[in-house]
Design an enzyme around this catalytic site. Sequence first.
Site, PDB file in Angstrom:
ATOM      1  CE1 TYR A 158      -3.555   2.662   0.338  1.00 25.67           C
ATOM      2  CE2 TYR A 158      -2.180   3.521   2.120  1.00 25.67           C
ATOM      3  CZ  TYR A 158      -3.229   3.677   1.224  1.00 25.67           C
ATOM      4  OH  TYR A 158      -3.926   4.856   1.208  1.00 25.67           O
ATOM      5  NE  ARG A 173       1.295  13.297  11.205  1.00 25.15           N
ATOM      6  CZ  ARG A 173       1.544  13.907  10.061  1.00 25.15           C
ATOM      7  NH1 ARG A 173       2.561  14.717   9.945  1.00 25.15           N
ATOM      8  NH2 ARG A 173       0.777  13.710   9.007  1.00 25.15           N
ATOM      9  NE  ARG A 187      -8.497   7.621   6.339  1.00 26.57           N
ATOM     10  CZ  ARG A 187      -8.239   8.421   5.328  1.00 26.57           C
ATOM     11  NH1 ARG A 187      -8.611   8.066   4.123  1.00 26.57           N
ATOM     12  NH2 ARG A 187      -7.620   9.560   5.523  1.00 26.57           N
ATOM     13  CG  PHE A 244      12.004  18.824  -3.880  1.00 26.81           C
ATOM     14  CD1 PHE A 244      10.771  19.373  -3.535  1.00 26.81           C
ATOM     15  CD2 PHE A 244      12.024  17.646  -4.615  1.00 26.81           C
ATOM     16  CE1 PHE A 244       9.590  18.757  -3.913  1.00 26.81           C
ATOM     17  CE2 PHE A 244      10.845  17.027  -4.992  1.00 26.81           C
ATOM     18  CZ  PHE A 244       9.621  17.587  -4.648  1.00 26.81           C
TER      19      PHE A 244
HETATM   20 MG    MG Z   1      -5.324   8.718   0.640  1.00 32.35          MG
END
Ligand code: MG
Length: 381
Positions: free
Chosen positions: A178, A225, A235, A295
């Site tokens: 995921y 977090r 969720r 960055f």
């Molecule tokens: Mg999302």
Amino acid sequence: MIPTLYKSALHPREVRALLKLKIKGQQYAVPKKPLEELVPRLDDEAFCYAALSKVSRSFAVVIQQLPENLKNAVCVFYLVLRALDTIEDDMKFPKEEKVELLKNFHKKSYDENFTLKNTGDQEDYRALLEHYDKVIRFFKSLDAGYRDVIVDITEKMGNGMAHFIEKEVKSVDDYNLYCHYVAGLVGIGLSDLFSASGLEDPELKNRYELSNSMGLFLQKTNIIRDYHEDLSSDRSFWPEEIWGKYTRELSFFTENPKSSESLACLNEMVMDALGHVPDVVDYLSLLKNESVFRFAAIPQVMAIATLAAVYNNPRVFTGAVKIRKGLAARLILYDLSLEETLNYFRKYSRVLLRKPPTGTTEHQKLLQWSKALSKKINNVF
Ligand code: MG
């Protein structure tokens, strides 16, 4: 502003950075009005940068410091992925239609008539999708090399998100997969863009695993977090393979935030995320361009600071643990070399080690991790 300054009071360089950011903020000002109200006055490019500063907050400043060509590509890349994420996160969106749209979103990349109404759980996200034709037109102005990367990553991420609409995150493998779809692919896409820009080695785009880890480290930090916020929206992305060792119900942690099970689970989650740090160090050592480096490096420093703050911290289970804004301001405003970045990594590994151990094995793991990290960092120089 005042409470933020107060929190940084013991860190004078941060106070200076906060004030300077406030002044410099005029230059990179986040428009006060909602995006929707700004639309009539903005051309496509200006809309994209206004949207960027609205939906990405302080991150927009770092993007805007990138060299011109790459800056536009990263801005569009961010907005396209933000649009995908807005669709993914919209709980009112009918499930079957959502899956279809996520899988086919990349096909809209060149469709100047594509917009989407009433999607997203925040006003600015809804405005982004309602005026998405502007993003598409700006996208079309990019070099072909950049466009191909953006379409490719959008297709892969959309399909991955669709897969997880129908399947929960249960095992550690699911969790890694995921995170690969929603963040690892961002790291991989950015490496592609950096290589395409000519500012970085053309080989950087082939450092697939390292690029993936850059994304996974940030994503896992957010998932840890955001335990409480995510659970409140019904969720969770914490894998049952980990929390199932400590409780039968994930909500047990909210009810018993200080229990040894809760903290041991939290610390195992943090330890898992810290496992990506060696790859992060290797990746950052490969970068050559100063603004690309900043960055890439700033979010990684913010992430390790966040992990040091949440480790063994029961407040994760009952609310939001935030790090000082002054740190972000300081990182954004001052030059950040590889050496300084790695010093931050050393610093936060010491902060982690000073936290009271909940178990001996756990402390051993942290100690081993920290020793391996210093060895790696010493080898860089
Ligand atoms: Mg999302």
